[in-house]
Write a protein that holds these residues in place. Structure first.
Motif: not given
Length: 450
Positions: A383-393
């Motif tokens: 979940a942390e990796a997914a959230a980080e990807a969303v925020r980076e995008l």
């Protein structure tokens, strides 16, 4: 007019202009009543035009109607109209009033009033034909220079144009002088995939293909049966059929996969289209591709919360409203309580169930029940990796552009493989506007194309 017609006329006018008093001071049968009606209408924005239309409705083609239309076209705008105009433009400063007035008249003009309203009135007085479009064109030009009051000012000019029976001419000028950029409308292809009940290796597919961006739901297409090994080919055929039907559409396309929880593991990001060609192309490089929850669509008792949270997303459209829900900390009651906070419009979860007949996972069930419309996960991450990807995008980009940003990021990754935040990101994006009935969702026992 007879007393009954006078009463009816007053009722028609009250429906059009709520600011009029409930009763006339004069007796309805007296000539004074008509004089009072004309006087009261002259004091209300658009009142004389409304009176002329009302009389035409009651006595079509009559002399009274014709005289009122002429009167409405010749009289200077009412005091109420001018007060409303002053209230709109107020303290707005337009430094080039003389230039705008010259453009409106189409000829040399050495003067301009002290402000917008004065200039408008002077142009009106100079017009030999009181139905002249020139004063309204001047206000349209002012509206083009004053975005803060543009909508209100154009609403005022629309009313005056209707009063003077020049609405068509004003609209034509506005469209020619201030053309709006063409809107690229998006059509949706929603593909449902579910397990066949009689064979665990067989799947049933159906598609809803929009023909008009304002049409939903469109007709459901034929049901197709495919084996697990042929799912990609079956989807390819549906997409090619849709593109063929959309040959004349000069806009964008969105592809949605409506899946039960047991199929959320499907490698949709790897599926390609034009498989018969020498170089098939991944769907996710051509279209924004999202998944949707079949369980949620089949559960109308969840839809009220879903619609409320989707409305919240439209009002608070930021990646800051993304909540992390790791599976190892999952507690159904706690999760439900936390996710019930309306600030959360998106959730990042760990990799969803790997498939099979298991019950809906606790964390995903909590998300769906609280109505949160957006769920993201990494196919092989946390979940942390997914959230980080969303925020980076997303950065400061509105969250409702996430599907488009993911599609763009995947294309960018081909150019720069080191920059691939969206490579394994899956987006479940459920829009409560695009739902279909339970009958349409039931693919069992229907005619099947092999």
């Amino acid at each position: 007019m007879e007393s009954g017609e006078t009463r009816l006329l007053w009722q028609v006018l009250q429906a059009e202009m709520p600011d009029l008093p409930a009763e006339l001071l004069s007796a309805p049968s007296s000539r004074a009543a008509m004089a009072e009606i004309v006087d009261r209408c002259a004091q209300v924005t658009g009142g004389l035009g409304a009176l002329a239309q009302a009389v035409e409705l009651l006595r079509p083609g009559s002399d009274e109607s014709a005289r009122l239309r002429e009167l409405a076209g010749q009289l200077t705008p009412s005091a109420g109209d001018i007060d409303a105009l002053r209230g709109i433009v107020g303290d707005v400063v337009v430094p080039d009033l003389a230039e705008l007035a010259r453009e409106a008249t189409g000829g040399p003009l050495e003067w301009a009033g002290e402000d917008v309203v004065d200039t408008y009135l002077e142009l009106f007085e100079l017009s030999a034909d009181k139905r002249s479009l020139t004063p309204l064109i001047f206000l349209e030009l002012v509206a083009g220079r004053t975005p803060a009051v543009q909508d209100a000012l154009r609403e005022w000019t629309n009313r005056q144009a209707a009063l003077l029976e020049v609405r068509y001419e004003l609209t034509r000028f506005r469209n020619e002088r201030f053309p709006r950029p063409a809107v690229r409308e998006t059509l949706t292809l929603m593909i449902s995939i579910s397990e066949a009940e009689d064979d665990e290796d067989q799947y049933l597919l159906a598609a809803w293909r929009q023909r008009d961006p304002h049409e939903w739901p469109p007709p459901r297409g034929p049901v197709v049966r495919a084996s697990r090994a042929n799912l990609e080919a079956a989807v390819d055929a549906i997409v090619i059929d849709a593109e063929t039907a959309w040959a004349a559409h000069a806009g964008d396309i969105r592809v949605e996969f409506l899946l039960p929880h047991s199929l959320l593991h499907l490698p949709i990001a790897e599926w390609r289209t034009e498989l018969a060609s020498a170089a098939p192309i991944p769907l996710t490089l051509q279209y924004p591709v999202i998944v949707r929850s079949l369980e949620r669509m089949r559960s109308p008792h969840w839809h009220r919360a879903w619609r409320m949270r989707a409305k919240r997303l439209s009002l608070s459209n930021s990646a800051d409203n993304l909540f992390l829900l790791p599976r190892e900390r999952a507690d159904p009651l706690r999760d439900f309580a936390v996710l019930s906070d309306e600030r959360w419009t998106a959730v990042a979860i760990d990799t969803p169930p790997a498939g099979g007949p298991a019950a809906l996972s606790d964390e995903l069930a909590s998300v769906l029940r609280t109505g949160i419309p957006v769920v993201v996960w990494h196919r092989d991450g946390t979940a942390e990796a997914a959230a980080e990807a969303v925020r980076e995008l997303m950065g400061d980009t509105p969250l409702n552009e996430l599907p488009q940003r993911v599609a763009e990021a995947r294309r960018d990754a081909l150019r720069d493989p080191a920059n691939a935040p969206a490579h394994d990101l899956v987006v479940l994006w459920d829009d409560p506007v695009r739902v279909v009935s339970a009958t349409e969702l039931d693919l069992t026992g229907t005619e099947v194309e092999h």
